[in-house]
Design a protein around this motif. Sequence first.
Motif, mmCIF file in Angstrom:
data_model
loop_
_atom_site.group_PDB
_atom_site.id
_atom_site.type_symbol
_atom_site.label_atom_id
_atom_site.label_comp_id
_atom_site.label_asym_id
_atom_site.label_seq_id
_atom_site.Cartn_x
_atom_site.Cartn_y
_atom_site.Cartn_z
ATOM 1 N N LYS A 295 18.368 -39.269 71.383
ATOM 2 C CA LYS A 295 18.255 -38.307 70.716
ATOM 3 C C LYS A 295 16.587 -38.028 70.643
ATOM 4 C CE LYS A 295 20.019 -37.716 66.667
ATOM 5 N NZ LYS A 295 20.625 -37.962 65.418
ATOM 6 N N PRO A 296 16.130 -36.868 70.295
ATOM 7 C CA PRO A 296 14.729 -36.535 70.509
ATOM 8 C C PRO A 296 14.146 -36.961 69.014
ATOM 9 C CG PRO A 296 15.929 -34.406 70.166
ATOM 10 C CD PRO A 296 17.087 -35.523 70.626
ATOM 11 N N ASP A 297 12.960 -36.708 69.046
ATOM 12 C CA ASP A 297 12.396 -37.283 67.880
ATOM 13 C C ASP A 297 12.687 -36.146 66.603
ATOM 14 O OD1 ASP A 297 10.762 -38.867 69.144
ATOM 15 O OD2 ASP A 297 9.130 -37.760 69.548
ATOM 16 N N PRO A 298 12.678 -36.627 65.368
ATOM 17 C CA PRO A 298 12.998 -35.707 64.260
ATOM 18 C C PRO A 298 12.368 -34.636 64.034
ATOM 19 C CG PRO A 298 12.901 -38.151 63.667
ATOM 20 C CD PRO A 298 12.290 -38.005 65.035
ATOM 21 N N GLU A 299 11.033 -34.440 64.391
ATOM 22 C CA GLU A 299 10.339 -33.067 64.323
ATOM 23 C C GLU A 299 10.802 -32.101 65.406
ATOM 24 O OE1 GLU A 299 9.036 -36.167 64.687
ATOM 25 O OE2 GLU A 299 7.771 -36.581 62.809
ATOM 26 N N VAL A 300 11.144 -32.784 66.830
ATOM 27 C CA VAL A 300 11.363 -31.915 67.732
ATOM 28 C C VAL A 300 12.904 -31.351 67.386
ATOM 29 C CG1 VAL A 300 11.885 -31.773 70.243
ATOM 30 C CG2 VAL A 300 10.082 -33.012 69.428
ATOM 31 N N GLU A 301 13.599 -32.199 66.740
ATOM 32 C CA GLU A 301 14.977 -31.851 66.494
ATOM 33 C C GLU A 301 15.443 -30.735 65.218
ATOM 34 O OE1 GLU A 301 19.321 -34.028 65.529
ATOM 35 O OE2 GLU A 301 17.396 -35.131 65.410
ATOM 36 N N GLU A 302 14.291 -30.840 64.498
ATOM 37 C CA GLU A 302 14.209 -29.850 63.379
ATOM 38 C C GLU A 302 13.617 -28.350 64.079
ATOM 39 O OE1 GLU A 302 14.955 -29.791 60.261
ATOM 40 O OE2 GLU A 302 15.979 -32.027 60.357
ATOM 41 N N GLN A 303 12.721 -28.547 64.997
ATOM 42 C CA GLN A 303 12.114 -27.182 65.615
ATOM 43 C C GLN A 303 13.442 -26.597 66.465
ATOM 44 O OE1 GLN A 303 8.531 -28.163 67.824
ATOM 45 N NE2 GLN A 303 7.482 -28.643 66.112
ATOM 46 N N GLU A 304 14.081 -27.443 67.065
ATOM 47 C CA GLU A 304 15.333 -26.907 67.913
ATOM 48 C C GLU A 304 16.148 -26.396 66.919
ATOM 49 O OE1 GLU A 304 18.438 -28.308 71.523
ATOM 50 O OE2 GLU A 304 16.741 -30.053 70.435
ATOM 51 N N LYS A 305 16.542 -26.834 65.974
ATOM 52 C CA LYS A 305 17.349 -26.196 65.032
ATOM 53 C C LYS A 305 16.892 -24.809 64.313
ATOM 54 C CE LYS A 305 19.996 -30.558 63.638
ATOM 55 N NZ LYS A 305 20.200 -31.449 62.271
ATOM 56 N N GLN A 306 15.492 -24.866 64.225
ATOM 57 C CA GLN A 306 15.232 -23.750 63.581
ATOM 58 C C GLN A 306 15.229 -22.617 64.630
ATOM 59 O OE1 GLN A 306 14.043 -23.264 60.485
ATOM 60 N NE2 GLN A 306 13.751 -21.055 60.808
ATOM 61 N N LEU A 307 15.006 -22.779 65.799
ATOM 62 C CA LEU A 307 15.030 -21.987 66.888
ATOM 63 C C LEU A 307 16.547 -21.462 67.312
ATOM 64 C CD1 LEU A 307 12.613 -23.549 69.500
ATOM 65 C CD2 LEU A 307 12.112 -21.464 68.021
ATOM 66 N N ILE A 308 17.350 -22.266 67.188
ATOM 67 C CA ILE A 308 18.784 -21.854 67.275
ATOM 68 C C ILE A 308 19.263 -20.950 66.272
ATOM 69 C CG2 ILE A 308 21.182 -22.884 67.306
ATOM 70 C CD1 ILE A 308 19.930 -25.548 68.693
ATOM 71 N N THR A 309 18.662 -21.282 65.009
ATOM 72 C CA THR A 309 19.205 -20.498 63.750
ATOM 73 C C THR A 309 18.461 -19.216 64.041
ATOM 74 O OG1 THR A 309 19.132 -22.495 62.321
ATOM 75 C CG2 THR A 309 19.272 -20.321 61.342
ATOM 76 N N ASP A 310 17.279 -18.929 64.414
ATOM 77 C CA ASP A 310 16.717 -17.675 64.503
ATOM 78 C C ASP A 310 17.336 -16.871 65.583
ATOM 79 O OD1 ASP A 310 14.933 -18.502 62.530
ATOM 80 O OD2 ASP A 310 13.481 -18.937 63.836
ATOM 81 N N ALA B 217 20.265 -17.054 66.587
ATOM 82 C CA ALA B 217 21.721 -16.821 66.122
ATOM 83 C C ALA B 217 21.553 -15.359 65.250
ATOM 84 C CB ALA B 217 22.433 -17.836 65.245
ATOM 85 N N ARG B 218 20.446 -15.082 64.603
ATOM 86 C CA ARG B 218 20.360 -13.976 63.668
ATOM 87 C C ARG B 218 20.128 -12.552 64.592
ATOM 88 N NH1 ARG B 218 16.059 -16.691 59.219
ATOM 89 N NH2 ARG B 218 17.680 -18.175 58.468
ATOM 90 N N ILE B 219 19.786 -12.826 65.601
ATOM 91 C CA ILE B 219 19.405 -11.398 66.437
ATOM 92 C C ILE B 219 20.627 -11.018 67.177
ATOM 93 C CG2 ILE B 219 17.834 -10.592 68.390
ATOM 94 C CD1 ILE B 219 15.724 -12.982 67.943
ATOM 95 N N SER B 220 20.744 -9.543 67.275
ATOM 96 C CA SER B 220 21.634 -9.125 67.845
ATOM 97 C C SER B 220 21.671 -9.010 69.078
ATOM 98 C CB SER B 220 21.949 -7.863 67.163
ATOM 99 O OG SER B 220 20.925 -6.838 67.296
ATOM 100 N N PRO B 221 22.705 -8.790 70.215
ATOM 101 C CA PRO B 221 22.599 -8.608 71.457
ATOM 102 C C PRO B 221 21.665 -7.379 71.806
ATOM 103 C CG PRO B 221 24.858 -9.298 71.000
ATOM 104 C CD PRO B 221 24.129 -8.848 69.737
ATOM 105 N N ASP B 222 21.754 -6.425 71.103
ATOM 106 C CA ASP B 222 20.890 -5.180 71.488
ATOM 107 C C ASP B 222 19.235 -5.532 71.339
ATOM 108 O OD1 ASP B 222 23.201 -3.760 72.344
ATOM 109 O OD2 ASP B 222 23.415 -2.973 70.375
ATOM 110 N N VAL B 223 19.312 -6.139 70.210
ATOM 111 C CA VAL B 223 17.650 -6.429 69.808
ATOM 112 C C VAL B 223 17.175 -7.520 70.910
ATOM 113 C CG1 VAL B 223 16.082 -7.331 68.379
ATOM 114 C CG2 VAL B 223 17.703 -5.827 67.752
ATOM 115 N N ALA B 224 18.115 -8.311 71.270
ATOM 116 C CA ALA B 224 17.648 -9.333 72.142
ATOM 117 C C ALA B 224 17.335 -8.855 73.551
ATOM 118 C CB ALA B 224 18.704 -10.814 72.391
#
Length: 207
Positions: free
Chosen positions: A70-85, A87-94
Motif C-alpha cells: 500500500k502507498p504511504d497514508p499521505e499519498v493515499e489520502e491525496q489519491e482519494k481526494q483526487l478520485i472524489t474531485d 467523480a464530481r465533474i460531469s463528462p461534458d465539463v471534463a
Amino acid sequence: PSVLDSFALLSGQLNTLNKVLKHEKTPLLRNQVIIPLVLSPDRDEEIMRQTEGRVPVFSHEVVPDHLRTKPDPEVEEQEKQLITDAARISPDVAQKQIQSLNKMCSNLLEKISKEERESESGGLRQNKQTFNPADTNALVAAVAFGKGLSNRRPPGSGGSVQSGQPGAGGIIAGASGMQQVPMSGAPAQQQPMMAGVQMAQAGQPGK
C-alpha cells in the motif's frame, strides 16, 4: 525412457497445481501476505543477481520498502481526494477541460519550438563576421601614426612649402610641431619616433 518418465511426472504435478489454483475454494494469491523468513545483513549474491544489482542485502531496513503493498497514508489520502474531485465533474465539463489543456500544451510547445528556432538563427548571425579587418587596420594606422592623412596645412600657419616636393615640407613641419608640443599621456621618448615615422613617409604624396 527416463526423460519421458520425468516429463510425465512434471506434467502431472503441473496439472495438479493448476487444478488447485483454479479451485473456487483456493484464495487469491494477491490477497496473501508475504512474510520474510530469513533476514540477513550480509551481502547475498543470489538476490543481487535476481534484482540486477539493485538490492545487495535482504535486511530489516529494506524489507518494509520492497514488500510494501500500500502507498504511504499521505499519498493515499491525496489519491482519494483526487478520485472524489474527479467523480464530481460531469463528462461534458471534463471534455472541455481536456480540450483546453491540450490547447495550452500545443501553444506552449509552439512557443518553445519558436524560441529554439530564434536562438539557432541568432547564433548563426553572431557567427558571421561584422567588420572588415583591412578597414580596422587602416583606421588604427591613421590614428596612431597618421598614415594616409592629408598633407595640406590650414591657412595662416607659418612655414614655407618647397615647390619640388609639395608634401614633404608640410609633413616635416608637422613633425617638428609634434616635437615641440608634448602629447598628453604619452612619454617623451615616443615623440622622436613618431617624427621619424612622419619623415620616412615624407616622399609619399597625400591622398
